[in-house]
Scaffold this motif. Sequence first.
Motif: not given
Lengths: 332, 295
Positions: A121, A124-125, A128
């Motif tokens: 998680f 992925m943050v 992004t």
Amino acid sequence: MRKIIFLILFVLLIISAFIALRFGSVGIEWREFWHSFTHPSEQGTAHSIIWLTRFPRVLAAVLVGAGLAAAGCALQGLLRNPLAEPYTLGISGGAALGAAVVTVFMPIHLGAWTTPVSAFFGAMVSVTLVYLIAGRRRFSVTGLILAGVILSFIFSSAVLLILTLASPLETNSILFWLIGSLSGDKVSIIKAIPFFIIPGIAILYLFGRDLDAIALGDEKAFHLGVEAIRVRQILFVVTSMVAGACIAAAGMVGFVGLIIPHAMRMMIGPGHKPLIIASSLAGAAFLVLADTVARTVLSRHGQELPVGVVTGIIGGMFFIILLLKQREKMSF
Amino acid sequence: MKSIFFLLMIAGSLCGCGSDSPPAVTAGRSLTDSTGTAFSLEPLPSRIISFAPYITQNIYLLGAGDKLVGVTKFCKLPAGEKKQVIGDLLTQDIERIIQLKPELVLATKEGNKPEVVNQLKGLGIRVFVLSEANSWKDIRSGFMQMAELLGKTADAQKILEQLEVRLSAVREKNALAGSPSKVFFQLSEQFHTAAKDTFADEVITQAGAVNIAHNAVGRWPMLSAEEVIAQDPDLIIIPLMGNITEQAKAGWEKFPLLKAVKSNKIVIADADLCCLPTPENFVGLTELISEILHK
């Protein structure tokens, strides 16, 4: 010639996996070993050790090693930078922060999934954010690298901040994770990461020719009919997924994604399609062996080394030897 | 993305509650551990692995050392004893554990990784997870839980009764003393210390003193030298941690005006006594602090 190298690497991988299953902190007699091989469903001590402990770990090492090496190989070509590796574009910092935050502040209990999910998680943050920042600069090579490196710095500092606030035990737990290790329960995680890593490597392979074109420069690539920006966008996302899954499974195992692609490039040349296959095979075999060393070398003292330490030391020395042997300039 | 985060939050809040308070010791033939797993007390285990130094100490204290087959690297064993080492607190050699065929593994909720516990459970190994104990009450109930698992309740009660007697002697002494003294419990050269809800803090309170870091933020805060000097503790305790300990002590001697330095009350204490939350260490350290303060 290439086919022979692939074959050799494949055999090497099989032998590594065999060695990894055969040896561990506990000695198992050949007779017992063969027995649990020929009767894989029979319960018992040897069965538990080989099939429930070593086997998932070897599988995880194969997947993570292959994923890191393939992602590193693609990124080195994509960014035209010999120092690029799977962690260059900000994945590691985000993953570390995710894992650290959950370890210290949010005691969520997802069993074996707690750290992998939080690391993925976090990664992925971070990815992004890199994507959004680099997007403002039209996905130029410098834009991607700078955004990745700066975000890594910010996230790493945040991890250090958390480390200063954490209890000694939490600090150890985070540090151990940051070094990269394949210890722990891998039975669940190996059911999830193949879905990220295997298709990821396949896509990188399919983009092999585009990577070759981009290595010549964006403009030349354009004349060869390759849209560099578009390819960078897609492959950035794909390598991030692969590297994110690897980090979720094993923490930050360094060096595999950096040296394996270079070593393979020296052996079979710069073409990306064969390079991605060779890197995946060699990365898998290397990590399986490195993890076997990590598990066994100090086991008599009840100590296991984080595999990241082994890949760093062995991998680094191996690479220096290769560099000294290779006289001419490295090509991409 | 958002929904994943939301799910994580919900999962966290669901799993977080209900498992903190130590379960009451049941009178029946089963016992529930801190993860909510019920354990039948029969048959008594004859092969036990300990996952923490304080558990090992307690097992010996209960006279069940002969049943211990595996310990951590940091467990101290009585002279002459030798046990298989199965790892440290964070990494355990799973292969070795399987090979030892334990009938019971004793782990701690705070000290050991839940992943390892789950992995062992998946391999069919019984793992009893003790909840963290810092206060005298929790240390007592954790000790009794272990005694029940090992079939040593009578011995445990006797040990605890004797320790209670020693504790009340300390309390009587405290009642005679004037205002409580201040104690700084120094864990590192950077002035890491133990705040409230820790073993050291509870012991200092029992010894009739005040932990200067009691109200600091977090359980293991890092104080500044200035703050320690401003608080001017009567006693500085430094658990023995190798070279750093003497350096830390020498560091304080540069401040001759500090009360602890003036009265020579910078004490280097045994690290196990200071940090392993067994009932014996709790009382031992309480007595040590009280003795030094009331000298």
